[in-house]
Every structure is written in structure tokens, then in C-alpha cells.
Design a protein around this motif. Structure first.
Motif, short mmCIF file in Angstrom:
data_model
loop_
_atom_site.label_atom_id
_atom_site.label_comp_id
_atom_site.label_asym_id
_atom_site.label_seq_id
_atom_site.Cartn_x
_atom_site.Cartn_y
_atom_site.Cartn_z
N PHE A 1 0.92 -1.00 -0.42
CA PHE A 1 -0.20 0.05 0.00
C PHE A 1 0.74 1.01 -0.05
O PHE A 1 0.70 2.60 -0.62
CB PHE A 1 -0.81 -0.36 1.46
N GLU A 2 1.77 1.09 1.19
CA GLU A 2 3.20 2.03 0.80
C GLU A 2 3.73 3.05 -0.75
O GLU A 2 3.55 3.46 -0.98
CB GLU A 2 4.19 2.16 1.73
N LEU B 1 1.98 1.65 -3.27
CA LEU B 1 0.95 2.26 -4.92
C LEU B 1 0.59 3.93 -4.16
O LEU B 1 0.88 4.35 -5.27
CB LEU B 1 -0.21 1.81 -4.04
N ILE B 2 0.87 4.30 -3.24
CA ILE B 2 0.50 5.47 -2.79
C ILE B 2 1.53 6.64 -3.05
O ILE B 2 1.53 7.91 -3.32
CB ILE B 2 -0.31 6.17 -1.32
N ALA B 3 2.50 5.74 -3.01
CA ALA B 3 3.51 6.41 -3.26
C ALA B 3 3.84 7.20 -4.61
O ALA B 3 5.22 7.11 -5.57
CB ALA B 3 5.40 6.50 -2.76
N ASN B 4 3.12 5.91 -5.50
CA ASN B 4 3.59 5.48 -7.39
C ASN B 4 4.15 4.91 -7.51
O ASN B 4 5.38 6.01 -8.72
CB ASN B 4 3.18 6.96 -7.83
N ARG B 5 5.05 4.09 -6.51
CA ARG B 5 6.50 3.16 -7.00
C ARG B 5 5.81 1.96 -7.66
O ARG B 5 7.06 1.56 -7.43
CB ARG B 5 6.94 3.00 -5.31
N TYR C 1 -2.49 3.94 -7.98
CA TYR C 1 -3.25 3.35 -6.80
C TYR C 1 -5.12 4.07 -7.47
O TYR C 1 -4.64 5.77 -7.98
CB TYR C 1 -3.11 4.35 -6.05
N VAL C 2 -6.01 3.73 -7.64
CA VAL C 2 -7.08 4.97 -7.69
C VAL C 2 -7.59 5.25 -6.29
O VAL C 2 -8.72 6.32 -6.09
CB VAL C 2 -8.19 3.19 -8.36
N ARG C 3 -8.03 4.52 -5.33
CA ARG C 3 -8.84 3.74 -4.25
C ARG C 3 -8.51 3.59 -3.37
O ARG C 3 -8.65 1.52 -4.04
CB ARG C 3 -10.81 4.41 -4.57
N ARG D 1 -5.05 0.77 -10.61
CA ARG D 1 -5.35 0.35 -12.19
C ARG D 1 -4.04 0.09 -13.05
O ARG D 1 -2.86 0.92 -12.62
CB ARG D 1 -5.65 2.70 -12.41
#
Lengths: 281, 342
Positions: free
Chosen positions: B104-105, B107-111, B117-119, B161
């Protein structure tokens, strides 16, 4: 005159009140910029707007609204070549939005105002924008790397602005009265003058790098509603570093940037929304 | 004579702020509190004397999502699109929760290159699990809190996505307690949350603790716990058509000349056990979610590959495991399985 309800959404101290003060100051200027919005009809009670604009005029920090009051201020605007607007703008406290994202509870009146608005100005401040940071991300020997014995319990209210804003944006459609398409969002990256000049040309790029979770949620939101990102310095500069700004006419002080232009017209987010309505079927 | 009230105590008077919790009606707290009044989301009905004051306060509206979801609270996620359910299995401290938190970390950091990340309906649940590894905790070393028995079987949700296909995938990951897993393997004690998470899973990655594998004294025990888990799955006969994977965690502990090749060997032995006992050829992964700072290994190593596998398109319907494209079990495996069931 078409009525337009606008909500200023954002965490505490993200520049919502300063933006309102600067807009009120610029729109009421005796020598407005050509094509920019001017005040056509005044609100019944303008004491609050007058108090914040006086501070803004002399370069003092504009006192933020922490009262939780949600009563909107209503005033009419006109601009050459644009439809007249009747703006209904509540100045909402950032604490209310932070608590909505963290506690999943929101004042019913506030939810109705946000859900019933035609345009949302979503504020993120350059200097206070933060992302999730793992202890592993810290450089060895850095001040934060030392740790302390004072363990801090998990508190969602203290999460980074990136996470809280992403959550808030994700929750906006939940506040709609109906199942209509989500509200158009103009993201206002405030205190834009604090971004190094070499990076000031594209607020969207800044957002992607500095607020990656929010930027990704915004990209998803943009699949169902119009979205635009502006870099805005409502003051125009840091008054302590550049006191000359205070001597400029109010309409010439602000700095508004998007990926295509650089202007001092702080009404551009409203102009963007007006353009949307023109092209809407 | 005084009448004695023998009626069982009913649910406490009040309301839960979580829209999908039924505590006010039946007294069952979806977060797992023994008594709903101990739950942070439950608001006790006010003292009648305070009612006037409460009525003067503005009404509020509950907003959805946030915390991890109880199995009974998945409707909102499942009603939106088909979800891939994942249940990581492994002993205490194998790294199950850390793996979920770091995915999750990232994904939210776009790594993660392939996935955006969508939601999430459970962002706060993820962040609570990441807290002890974040600077906000003010700890000096990153850790992950142990998943309690009360939380075991809670689900964490994320939509992602695919950047190439533009398709959205939904992951529902059960966060199960290592204690429950160990009890299942050692005593056969079937904790309901764990059983449901296993039965509903589309993917059952089995974690092998790389830190224990790196220790020659603990290595065989670490391998054995994975093999025992595989055997337990056969015994359970409740894994449906779930895809079995083998994940060596803390792979940064297995770098260097003295342990070179051990990871391959360990995964190979566990894969062989899966082939023999389950009749499947599991994919294997080596991951380092939160490697030691001086290991030179990038945080999250191996997780993108694991995520790609979990989010591979899958058939809409469930089919018995031996009717899929997976290899047919050998006669010996069949005899063994039948023997277990006799």
C-alpha cells in the motif's frame, strides 16, 4: 445572473481565507485587470470579508477561520465576455475537513454545502504539504532518524496532507445530494511563490511529485468530472522577503499559474469554471 | 417476594458511526470489541439529562470507509466490481501484515511501474498498520504491530489501475493473525475468521520467514512450518480453487556468500511439497518489504512481481482445483489426499 455555489475545501492553514481575501481585494479594485471579475453586488454582511481583506492589503497574515461557521457569503460578479456569477462562498474551517477525512464524520450542514456546490476549490499549501514517510526513508544520522522514547499512538488526524487530501477527495462524491456527476474541482496549490522558480511552470507536475497519492486520486476523479490544477500565490510573494509587493494595486499582486499561462488574475479558477459551462451541452 | 429479572442483557443503547455495523441492534461489534461500548466508533446513547444539550448540537453525517473491514462489511466493495481475495498465510512474524502495508505504501507513493493507485475503503486500516514504521510513531526502528486475534480476518481493500491495459483491479486482502495460523497447523484449532479467509481466497500465498531461514539453527523449522501449512490445506479441503504461492520474506537476510543458494533450495523444497501434497506447481517469490537499512536492498523488492501475479485476470467462476489447467496430481498424491479424508 447564474448562481454558483463555490466551496473552499482544504485542511487547516492551506490558504483558503487568504485566497478569499485576495479575491475580494482584487475584484473590488478600482482599476481591475481587463477581462477579470468585478464585484457587481455586495453581500448583506461584509464585515468578515472587510476584516480579512484589510489584513491582506497591508501584508499581515490573514486570520484563518477556525470557528466552524458555515454561513456562506453571497456576492455578484461580472466580467467582460463572461456570464455574471452570483457566488455563494462559505469560508469553512480546515479542521472540519481534516476531521471528516480522519474520523469519517462531518457536520450535516457542511456536507450539504459541499455536496450542493457547483465548484470546489481544493486547497493544498506548498509549505505544509507532506507525504507518508517511512523510518526507512530517513537518511541515516538525520535529525528525524534519531527517534525518541516518546512513542506516538496512531492518530489519523496527524496523517500526511497527501493521505488526508486523497481521502477527502475520495469522499466528496459521498456528500452529493444526488447521483449526479461529481462536482468540478479546481485544485489550488497555494503559496506557489514558495516553489523554486525553475519548477513554477507546471503545478500538475509539482502535485504528482510532492503529493503522489492525491495526484493519483485526482486523476481518477478527472475521469468523471472536470479537474484543473492552479498554482496560486494569493499574496504574490512572501511579504517579509519582498515587501515591495504590498505597494502594488490589489489586482496586480497575486500570482496564478497553470501549465499554459502565468497571470495575476486570481479569478482564473472561476473563469475556468465559466468556460466549462459554455462548452457543457 | 421480589421478582428477579432473568432477561439476558440486550445491546447497549447507542449507535455505531460505522454504517455497516449492527452493534446497536445485536450487540455484535464489527471491529471486534467484546463490548460495543469499548469500541471507538460506538456512541453511547446520552444520559436523558444530557439529551437537551445534545439536541442543541448540530447533526452529523457518517462517511464510509476508513478502517479495515470485517468480513460482514465487504458489501460496499464487492458490489462495485469483482474483487480478488488474498489471504497471506504464515507463522507469527513471517511478515504478512508488513507485506500488505508496504504494498500500500508503494502504491500511494506511485512507486509501482505497472499499477497506479485508484482508491481504498480502508486507507486508515492500512495506515494504522504502517504507523509503527513511520516517522509519526517517533520510533527509532520500523516495526509492524502483531495482528491481534480480534483483528484476525479483517480485510484491507485497494483498487489499482493497470497502466498498460487501463483496467482496474480490486484487491481484498485478509489480515490474519499468525497465532491463528500456528494454532491451525499445530492443534487443528480452526478460528472462524481464518477459516473464512482461507475458504474465500483466490490466492493463498504461503510465507516463509527469510530471517529464520538465514539462521542455520532455525532453517529446518522454517521450512517445516511452510510444509506443515501446505499439509494443513490438504486436510482442510477448503481452499477451493485458490492459487497457491510461496513467498520467501525478508529476502535481504539471505544475501552473501554463506547463504547463497539457500533461498532457491528452501523455495524448491516447499514447492516440491506443494506439488506432492496439493498437486500444484506454485509460483515462488522472494521479497524484502522492509529490508535492513544497511542491506543495500531496496524497500519493497519483489512486491511488484507478487502484485502482478495476484492481479492477473482470473476466470469469473470457481472450479474444483483438479479441473483447472494445473497439473494433475500423481496417483501417489491422490492416495495421500484420499487417505487424509478417510
Amino acid at each position: 445572473m447564474s448562481e454558483t455555489s463555490v466551496c473552499l475545501v482544504g485542511l487547516p492553514e492551506t490558504g483558503k481565507t487568504t485566497f478569499l481575501a485576495a479575491f475580494w481585494g482584487a475584484a473590488g479594485d478600482t482599476s481591475p485587470r481587463p477581462g477579470s471579475y468585478r464585484i457587481e453586488t455586495l453581500p448583506d454582511d461584509r464585515s468578515y470579508l472587510q476584516s480579512i481583506v484589510q489584513k491582506w492589503m497591508v501584508g499581515e497574515p490573514v486570520e484563518r477561520n477556525a470557528t466552524g461557521s458555515v454561513s456562506p457569503t453571497e456576492f455578484g460578479l461580472c466580467a467582460d465576455g463572461r456570464a455574471d456569477l452570483l457566488l455563494r462562498v462559505p469560508d469553512l474551517s480546515g479542521e472540519s475537513f481534516r476531521d471528516a477525512a480522519a474520523d469519517r464524520v462531518i457536520d450535516e450542514d457542511l456536507a450539504n454545502l459541499v455536496g450542493g456546490s457547483d465548484l470546489i476549490l481544493f486547497f493544498i499549501r506548498v509549505g505544509t504539504a507532506s507525504t507518508y514517510m517511512s523510518l526507512a526513508d530517513l537518511a541515516p544520522g538525520s535529525e528525524d532518524d534519531e527517534g525518541t522514547d516518546q512513542y506516538e499512538e496512531f492518530d489519523p488526524k496527524k496523517l500526511s496532507s497527501d493521505i488526508l487530501n486523497a481521502e477527502l477527495l475520495q469522499l466528496l462524491p459521498e456528500m452529493r445530494h444526488d447521483s449526479a456527476a461529481p462536482t468540478p474541482v479546481a485544485v489550488i496549490v497555494s503559496a506557489w511563490d514558495e516553489v523554486p522558480v525553475s519548477r513554477q511552470d507546471d503545478p500538475q507536475k509539482w502535485l504528482s511529485k510532492e503529493q503522489p497519492m492525491f495526484a493519483q486520486v485526482l486523476a481518477e476523479y478527472a475521469r468523471s468530472a472536470p479537474v484543473h490544477v492552479f498554482g496560486v500565490s494569493a499574496q504574490g510573494a512572501d511579504y517579509e522577503r519582498d515587501s515591495e509587493v504590498v505597494t502594488r494595486p490589489p489586482a496586480e499582486r497575486p500570482l496564478v499559474v497553470d501549465s499554459t499561462m502565468r497571470s495575476s488574475d486570481i479569478g482564473l479558477p472561476f473563469a475556468w469554471f465559466d468556460d466549462l459551462r459554455k462548452i457543457a451541452p | 417476594m421480589t421478582a428477579v429479572d432473568t432477561a439476558a442483557p440486550g445491546p447497549p443503547a447507542g449507535a455505531c458511526r460505522r454504517h455497516d455495523c449492527t452493534a446497536a441492534a445485536d450487540g455484535v461489534c464489527m471491529v471486534g470489541a467484546d463490548d460495543p461500548i469499548d469500541c471507538e466508533f460506538f456512541d453511547l446513547a446520552p444520559d436523558p439529562e444530557e439529551v437537551d444539550e445534545i439536541e442543541a448540537s448540530p447533526p452529523t453525517r457518517s462517511l464510509p470507509g476508513g478502517a479495515a473491514l470485517r468480513p460482514g462489511g465487504l458489501f460496499r466493495v464487492l458490489s462495485r466490481r469483482q474483487a480478488t481475495r488474498v489471504t497471506l498465510l504464515g507463522p507469527i512474524a513471517a511478515g504478512k501484515t508488513t507485506l500488505l502495508a508496504v504494498v500500500f505504501e508503494m502504491l500511494i507513493a506511485n512507486r509501482i511501474d505497472d499499477w497506479g493507485y485508484v482508491r481504498s475503503e480502508t486507507t486508515l486500516g492500512f495506515m494504522a498498520r504502517s504507523h509503527d514504521a513511520s516517522v509519526l510513531s517517533r520510533r527509532s526502528e520500523p516495526t509492524t504491530p502483531r495482528t491481534s486475534r480480534a483483528e484476525s480476518g479483517d480485510y484491507l481493500h485497494v483498487d489499482v489501475r493497470n497502466r498498460r491495459t487501463d483496467e482496474v483491479g480490486t484487491l481484498l486482502c485478509a489480515d490474519v493473525s499468525g497465532e491463528h495460523v500456528e494454532q491451525l497447523v499445530m492443534t487443528g484449532d480452526r478460528a472462524p475468521g481464518l477459516m473464512e479467509a482461507v475458504a474465500e481466497a483466490h490466492h493463498l500465498p504461503i510465507l516463509i520467514d527469510g530471517e529464520r531461514v538465514a539462521d542455520p539453527l532455525l532453517r529446518e523449522a522454517a521450512i517445516r512450518s511452510a510444509i506443515d501449512l501446505i499439509t494443513t490445506l490438504v486436510d482442510l479441503d477448503r481452499r477451493g480453487d485458490a492459487v497457491i504461492g510461496l513467498v520467501l520474506t525478508k529476502a535481504d537476510c539471505l544475501l552473501g556468500d554463506d547463504v547463497d543458494g539457500i533461498a532457491e533450495e528452501v523455495l524448491g523444497r516447499a514447492a516440491q511439497a506443494a506439488q506432492v501434497r496439493l498437486g500444484v506447481d506454485p509460483r515462488t517469490f522472494r521479497v524484502a518489504a522492509r529490508p535492513e537499512p544497511d542491506s543495500g536492498v531496496e524497500p519493497g523488492t519483489g512486491l511488484a512481481k507478487l502484485l502482478n501475479t495476484l492481479l492477473e485476470p482470473r476466470p469469473l467462476s470457481r472450479e474444483p482445483v483438479f479441473q483447472t489447467e494445473l497439473p494433475k496430481p500423481s496417483p501417489r498424491t491422490l492416495r495421500r489426499i484420499r487417505g487424509v479424508h478417510r
